[in-house]
Enzyme design. Structure first.
Site: not given
Ligand code: CS2
Ligand code: MG
Length: 411
Positions: A411, A244, A291, A220, A165, A218, A347, A270, A153
């Site tokens: 975020w 992602e 995910r 986010h 991010y 990602d 991941e 996630e 990634r």
């Molecule tokens: C992220 C995470 O791993 C990922 O894909 O999106 O690191 C996420 O920011 C954190 O787990 C938040 O708790």
């Molecule tokens: Mg993520």
């Protein structure tokens, strides 16, 4: 060590600790002495899950038969009246994985054998390369390729935005404990600056590292559906394994718009806590990877149910593997990964630091970017309560994001 049908729960312990990060661990003890472990960590809201478990869940478990995993899952899901939600479901998830751990130990089998056995020799992973410049990110990617990772990634700071991010903001990784800050750190965001710089990262990556390496990214949840569609099209020539969290999908229909415009594969999930959060995404084939994590989506039982449903629609699982999930969650979902016929990728950002290794032990190993799972009974993890006591919980918040005019953003 077969123990028969009745395995009475005599104690439920909830332990908060901070060996480098905050974790909430559940230990369910049975009268036979067999115990099981679960991870209930919700990053930044640990006290809420710990209180919920101690005050509301633990008393309902004492005296129940630990073998009755499905009944206990339903009891904690339907039985509470207040279904779903991240706090409730992390508690269901932690209890569920602890019960699978107990069942495995009682049967003297690793949990994956109880799920149906292995579908593969080892679990393919993707690692993270992040940097303040494209060059930093790609140099890190090169190191990871040298260690044998075949999927990476890529995240790079957006020029003109400090701490965007996934990169070191203010010299402090967002994966680290932020307990020296009384309130959430704030990061700036500009979609225009991001959209103007991101394609170059992947163009350079292909130029430097070729076509064999699998690349991921990602977002986010920073974009709108049409912006995400544009990004997906822009990255198509660079052939991502997946993009992602392009858009936050409380409104699952948003992914239809992205899907109609791009062949870049899409992943999300996630922060989802039940199958209902991804039902439309999966059944409409708007995504390619789901995910959800074992802790946050109702344990092994919840994850297995999502995996089976996703398989009907050619969607593969790619569980969240950030370091704010404890090694217990990581082990639990590794058992699902090794079994699931529709496993995609896991991941992986390491097994934690030396301090967390004093508290958590496990029988997972990584070589050449693949996780190998041992054959210890249950989940193959252990938790040292005495070591955990040396690392007390410290309040720590995730960052928040604001547009340059001050508007609060995802975020
Ligand atoms: C992220 C995470 O791993 C990922 O894909 O999106 O690191 C996420 O920011 C954190 O787990 C938040 O708790
Ligand atoms: Mg993520």
């Amino acid at each position: 060590m077969r123990t028969g049908r009745n395995l009475v729960i005599t104690d439920v312990r909830v332990i908060l600790c901070s060996p480098g990060r905050n974790f909430v661990t559940v230990k369910i003890v049975t009268e036979s002495g067999i115990y099981g472990l679960g991870d209930a960590t919700v990053n930044g809201r640990e006290m809420a899950v710990a209180t919920y478990l101690r005050e509301h869940v633990a008393p309902c478990l004492i005296g129940r038969n630990a073998h009755d995993i499905e009944d206990i899952w339903q009891y904690l899901y339907k039985g509470v009246y207040w279904r779903r939600g991240p706090i409730n479901m992390a508690c269901v998830g932690a209890v569920d994985m602890a019960l699978w751990d107990i069942k495995g130990k009682a049967a003297d089998l690793p949990v994956y054998e109880l799920l149906g056995g292995r579908s593969r020799r080892a679990i393919g992973t993707y690692a993270h390369a992040t940097g303040n410049t494209i060059d930093d990110t790609l140099t890190r990617a090169e190191e990871l390729m040298g260690q044998g990772f075949q999927a990476i990634r890529l995240q790079t700071a957006v020029p003109g935005l400090d701490g965007s991010y996934g990169v070191l903001g203010d010299k402090k990784d967002y994966f680290e404990l932020q307990s020296d800050r009384p309130l959430p750190p704030e990061h700036p965001w500009s979609t225009r600056k991001y959209m103007n710089s991101i394609e170059e990262l992947f163009r350079e990556a292909r130029a430097r590292h070729g076509q064999d390496i699998q690349l991921l990214h990602d977002v986010h949840s920073r974009l709108t559906p049409i912006e995400a569609a544009k990004l997906g099209k822009m990255l198509e020539p660079h052939d991502l394994l997946f993009l992602e969290d392009a858009v936050a999908a409380e409104n699952q229909e948003s992914y239809r718009i992205i899907r109609e415009h791009t062949t870049t594969p899409l992943a999300i999930g996630e922060i989802y806590n039940t199958i209902w959060d991804c039902k439309e995404l999966i059944q409409n084939q708007w995504i390619d990877y789901i995910r959800t994590a074992a802790t946050h989506a109702g344990g092994i039982t919840g994850l297995r149910r999502i995996a089976d449903f996703a398989a009907l629609f050619h969607v593969r699982i790619a569980p969240h593997g950030a370091p704010d999930l404890s090694p217990i969650c990581f082990a639990a979902q590794s058992h699902v990964d090794i079994w699931a016929p529709n496993f995609g990728i896991q991941e992986f950002v390491g097994f934690g630091n030396a301090t967390s290794a004093e508290v958590f032990s496990h029988d997972l190993k990584i070589t050449d970017g693949m996780i190998h799972i041992g054959d210890s009974p249950g989940l193959g993890v252990d938790f040292n309560e005495t070591a955990a006591e040396k690392h007390p919980y410290k309040r720590s918040y995730l960052p928040v994001s604001r547009l340059e005019d001050g508007t609060l953003w995802s975020w």
